[in-house]
Each structure stands twice: as structure tokens, then as C-alpha cells.
Design a protein around this motif. Sequence first.
Motif, PDB file in Angstrom:
ATOM      1  N   LYS A   1       0.967  -0.894   0.003  1.00 55.40           N
ATOM      2  CA  LYS A   1       0.194  -0.217   0.295  1.00 55.40           C
ATOM      3  C   LYS A   1       0.828   1.029  -0.132  1.00 55.40           C
ATOM      4  CE  LYS A   1      -3.957  -2.123   2.319  1.00 55.40           C
ATOM      5  NZ  LYS A   1      -5.058  -2.069   3.715  1.00 55.40           N
ATOM      6  N   ARG A   2       2.388   1.024   0.983  1.00 55.93           N
ATOM      7  CA  ARG A   2       2.821   2.704   1.020  1.00 55.93           C
ATOM      8  C   ARG A   2       3.608   2.693   0.012  1.00 55.93           C
ATOM      9  NH1 ARG A   2       3.764   7.258   2.002  1.00 55.93           N
ATOM     10  NH2 ARG A   2       5.694   8.159   2.964  1.00 55.93           N
ATOM     11  N   ALA A   3       3.670   1.332  -1.250  1.00 52.53           N
ATOM     12  CA  ALA A   3       4.987   1.643  -2.009  1.00 52.53           C
ATOM     13  C   ALA A   3       3.441   2.183  -3.468  1.00 52.53           C
ATOM     14  CB  ALA A   3       4.795   0.200  -3.179  1.00 52.53           C
ATOM     15  N   GLN A   4       2.054   1.758  -3.265  1.00 53.29           N
ATOM     16  CA  GLN A   4       1.563   2.051  -3.943  1.00 53.29           C
ATOM     17  C   GLN A   4       1.368   3.941  -4.069  1.00 53.29           C
ATOM     18  OE1 GLN A   4      -2.366   0.499  -3.455  1.00 53.29           O
ATOM     19  NE2 GLN A   4      -1.574  -0.888  -5.842  1.00 53.29           N
ATOM     20  N   GLU A   5       1.828   4.457  -2.801  1.00 50.76           N
ATOM     21  CA  GLU A   5       1.460   5.785  -2.413  1.00 50.76           C
ATOM     22  C   GLU A   5       2.351   6.657  -3.165  1.00 50.76           C
ATOM     23  OE1 GLU A   5       0.856   6.872   1.379  1.00 50.76           O
ATOM     24  OE2 GLU A   5      -1.072   4.934   1.730  1.00 50.76           O
ATOM     25  N   LEU A   6       3.624   5.732  -2.726  1.00 44.94           N
ATOM     26  CA  LEU A   6       4.836   5.938  -3.634  1.00 44.94           C
ATOM     27  C   LEU A   6       5.522   6.292  -4.540  1.00 44.94           C
ATOM     28  CD1 LEU A   6       6.876   4.607  -0.438  1.00 44.94           C
ATOM     29  CD2 LEU A   6       6.812   7.215  -0.904  1.00 44.94           C
ATOM     30  N   ILE A   7       4.880   5.652  -5.587  1.00 48.58           N
ATOM     31  CA  ILE A   7       4.920   5.818  -6.635  1.00 48.58           C
ATOM     32  C   ILE A   7       3.806   6.830  -7.292  1.00 48.58           C
ATOM     33  CG2 ILE A   7       3.653   4.262  -9.196  1.00 48.58           C
ATOM     34  CD1 ILE A   7       4.624   1.337  -7.337  1.00 48.58           C
ATOM     35  N   LYS A   8       2.288   6.679  -6.956  1.00 52.32           N
ATOM     36  CA  LYS A   8       1.595   7.986  -7.472  1.00 52.32           C
ATOM     37  C   LYS A   8       2.684   9.312  -7.204  1.00 52.32           C
ATOM     38  CE  LYS A   8      -3.033   9.578  -7.321  1.00 52.32           C
ATOM     39  NZ  LYS A   8      -2.646  11.025  -7.499  1.00 52.32           N
TER      40      LYS A   8
END
Length: 64
Positions: A37-44
Motif C-alpha cells: 500500500k505504501r509503495a502504491q502511494e509512493l509510486i503515485k
Amino acid sequence: MSKEEIKYEAAFAELQSIVNKMENDELDIDQLSEQLKRAQELIKLCKDKLTKTDEEIKKILAEK
């Protein structure tokens, strides 16, 4: 830390850290879900920053 406060380089470094942990099987199931979930936020966040910077550069070049 709010999303706007984190710098691109810090977000990218954190993303690399998450990927490294995943590749080395360092995360248990609970951590994996949280880190994904954190990785998705960072990618965005990184994508948004790159898009914004690209638009600013095009605007500056168009004014010349």
C-alpha cells in the motif's frame, strides 16, 4: 509526514527500500500488505511530481 512534504528523492529511496525487502523475502504477510500500500502511494507521488515538473518545463520552454 504529509504527501506534499516528502521530496521525490526520499520517496524514490523509500520505494527502492521496499522493493529490496520484498526481493529478499524480509517481509511477513502483514508487513507485505502494508508495504505494498505504501509503495502504491509512493509510486503515485513520484509520478505526480514528474508530471508536474514536466509541465513546468514545457511551460517555461514555450514562453521563450
